[in-house]
Write an enzyme that holds these catalytic residues in place. Structure first.
Site, mmCIF file in Angstrom:
data_model
loop_
_atom_site.group_PDB
_atom_site.id
_atom_site.type_symbol
_atom_site.label_atom_id
_atom_site.label_comp_id
_atom_site.label_asym_id
_atom_site.label_seq_id
_atom_site.Cartn_x
_atom_site.Cartn_y
_atom_site.Cartn_z
ATOM 1 N N HIS A 206 0.687 -1.294 0.193
ATOM 2 C CA HIS A 206 0.225 0.170 -0.262
ATOM 3 C C HIS A 206 1.139 1.200 0.061
ATOM 4 C CE1 HIS A 206 -3.745 -1.887 1.219
ATOM 5 N NE2 HIS A 206 -3.436 -2.860 1.816
ATOM 6 N N VAL A 207 0.861 1.719 -0.795
ATOM 7 C CA VAL A 207 1.082 3.546 -0.810
ATOM 8 C C VAL A 207 0.989 4.192 0.692
ATOM 9 C CG1 VAL A 207 -1.111 4.877 -1.247
ATOM 10 C CG2 VAL A 207 1.827 5.994 -2.262
#
Length: 556
Positions: A206-207
């Protein structure tokens, strides 16, 4: 094989033992010239608008070697004096330079020349990923070819599971679209892979805040697929029960089961301590969004459904579009007009040390603020968000209660896709409309991102549009390959896609249980982490196939 095992074959270089390095780590050494000491400050490219943070003191009397993460690029700052834990503009700067470092590399920073020399080259961490991905593709092609030959020899039609019970008015039985189950299976296996660590590859995770990476598509794809199924389910239930109130009761029961199951899973590993129990989560959002979206769909579903005419899907969903647009407009008004103490209106930032700590307690803006109001504080929020480790923030729940409001757009765009599937019988009609919707969503999402950032944590408008747009296009691709030209039967993704609930709950419960998970040695390379993650994905795929063969499908 050193390229595959991520080891150079040299354990000691320049009197430094690379075996002391963990995954995504490198050595930094320093040449200070005539200086006796200096202070190293670092700024990760992952921390936007952040100040430099003190890393270590270096010099002749202290160690002139430090370990540093290689997951992101860095800006390095050397100063002549200690300027505190954080510094924005140094008054004693010696040198400031950019550094993109690689795993197991050894680098030397020359302060006088303000440059970095490579003492020992880093390894290529993507070689194992490319090799394993190529092997899986090759195996898939071989198995697909064998399956096609066997099917041809047996002169059987491609098996199409779980045929839909409802029939169109011309009494021709309609089959269930296998591409939808396949898409769901792709999402669930991708989710298991990401939750199992994704081989430690940062690009697959995930960013931290704004932006999109592979893992960020999983949850919205699931919600979108749920939306696709809603009009089909509502039409079927109304046909059986002929009473919208009874259908609403059924929807409410399913929503409660999903919510309760999600709360139960939140107690795994931490116990059912009520004063700190995380109330919301993934399945809880599924439950709430299903109740709202399916409820609206049921209430406004036309009694006499028309099957001919132009813009049939839009005319059928027009009342629902009005409701959902009003709800999303209300969300945007709240975000841009609601005043939060100590924070600017319309704030989408991560707070913490971003912008030199100016909005330290404003993480998530109005979304986080209302979550705390609804839950009576932050003890029932997610305690370890990604922002905590990068921006030094407090608790923040990316699946909090307020986030359900903007998430409705994702589910309803799935409803739009489902209405197209339900109301149009020709493949060409479906494909053209799905493609156009996908293109419009993607273009508008990226265009609006100038004003509203693409952010999963806040489930921003642009995030809904971009992820839903990609979902339309993935469905187009799967539908062509599986349901139109029958080039692929959807395996192996078809099987977990037909038992997604068991896959999700099962992998959560077995998160630290053998045989789904194991460790061997130091587990300090991407290759070993990748093998371990794919092992778990493979086992769940086998379990899904066994359930498929036994014709066991769990539906809540």
């Amino acid at each position: 094989m050193a390229w595959l095992l991520e080891r150079s074959g040299r354990d000691e270089v320049a009197n430094l033992d690379t075996n002391q390095l963990g995954i995504d780590e490198a050595f930094l050494t320093f040449d200070l010239g005539n200086r006796s000491q200096a202070w190293l400050y670092t700024l990760s490219e992952d921390c936007h608008k952040c100040p430099f943070e003190l890393n270590s003191k270096i010099g002749h009397l202290e160690s002139n070697v430090t370990k540093i993460s290689t997951k992101h690029a860095w800006t390095l700052l050397l100063t002549e004096s200690d300027e505190g834990l954080f510094v924005k503009n140094s008054s004693s700067k010696i040198c400031e330079l950019q550094a993109s470092l690689g795993q197991f590399g050894i680098y030397n920073v020359k302060a006088d020349k303000c440059k970095i020399d490579v003492i020992s080259k880093p390894v290529n961490i993507y070689a194992p990923l490319i090799a394993v991905a190529s092997l899986l593709v090759l195996i898939g092609v071989i198995l697909g070819f064998i399956s096609s030959v066997l099917n041809y020899c047996r002169k059987k039609q491609k098996f199409e599971p779980d045929r839909e019970s409802s029939k169109p008015e011309n009494n021709v039985q309609r089959r269930r679209v296998s591409s939808l189950d396949t898409f769901r299976g792709i999402s669930i296996l991708l989710m298991i892979f990401v939750n199992d660590g994704a081989g430690g590859y940062q690009i697959l995770e995930h960013v931290t805040w704004d932006g999109l990476q592979l893992a960020d598509f999983v949850f919205p794809w699931f919600l979108w697929i749920m939306g696709v199924c809603i009009p089909i389910s509502v039409k079927s239930q109304l046909k059986r029960k002929s009473n919208k109130f009874l259908v609403l009761i059924s929807i409410f029961k399913r929503s409660c089961i999903l919510f309760g199951l999600g709360v139960m899973l939140n107690t795994l590993g931490v116990g059912p301590k009520l004063e700190t129990l995380r109330i919301f989560g993934v399945l809880q959002r599924f439950g709430i969004l299903y109740f709202l979206t399916a409820g609206i769909c049921t209430i406004f579903w036309p009694t006499n459904l028309k099957t001919t005419g132009r813009f049939l899907d839009l005319r059928t969903l027009f009342p629902q579009w009005i409701v959902h647009l009003l709800l999303h407009a209300a969300h945007l008004l709240i975000v841009f007009l609601y005043k939060i103490p100590g924070c600017p209106t319309g704030y989408f930032g991560p707070g913490g040390i971003s912008e030199n700590g100016l909005y330290v307690n404003c993480t998530g803006g109005v979304s986080a603020y209302l979550d705390k109001l609804i839950l009576g504080g932050q003890t029932h929020l997610y305690q370890n968000p990604t922002t905590k480790f990068v921006y030094k923030t407090g608790p923040f729940d990316p699946e909090g209660p307020y986030g359900c409001l903007p998430s409705l757009l994702t589910v309803f765009l799935g409803v739009q896709a489902g209405a197209i599937l339900l109301l149009y019988k020709k493949s060409s009609e479906r494909l053209v409309r799905w493609f156009l919707w996908g293109a419009v969503c993607l273009v508008s999402g990226f265009a609006i991102s100038i004003i509203i950032p693409i952010n999963k944590n806040l489930w921003s408008t642009t995030f809904s549009l971009c992820t839903s747009g990609s979902a339309f296009l993935v469905l187009v691709l799967c539908y062509i390959l599986i349901d139109k030209i029958s080039l692929w039967n959807g395996a192996p993704f078809l099987y977990p896609g037909m038992n997604a609930t068991i896959m999700y709950v099962g992998h959560m419960v077995a998160y630290q249980l053998w045989p789904w998970h194991w460790s061997f040695g130091r587990m300090d390379t991407h290759l070993i982490l990748l093998v371990e993650a794919l092992w778990g994905v493979g086992l769940w795929t086998i379990i899904a196939y066994i359930l498929f063969r036994k014709k066991f499908f769990l539906s809540i």
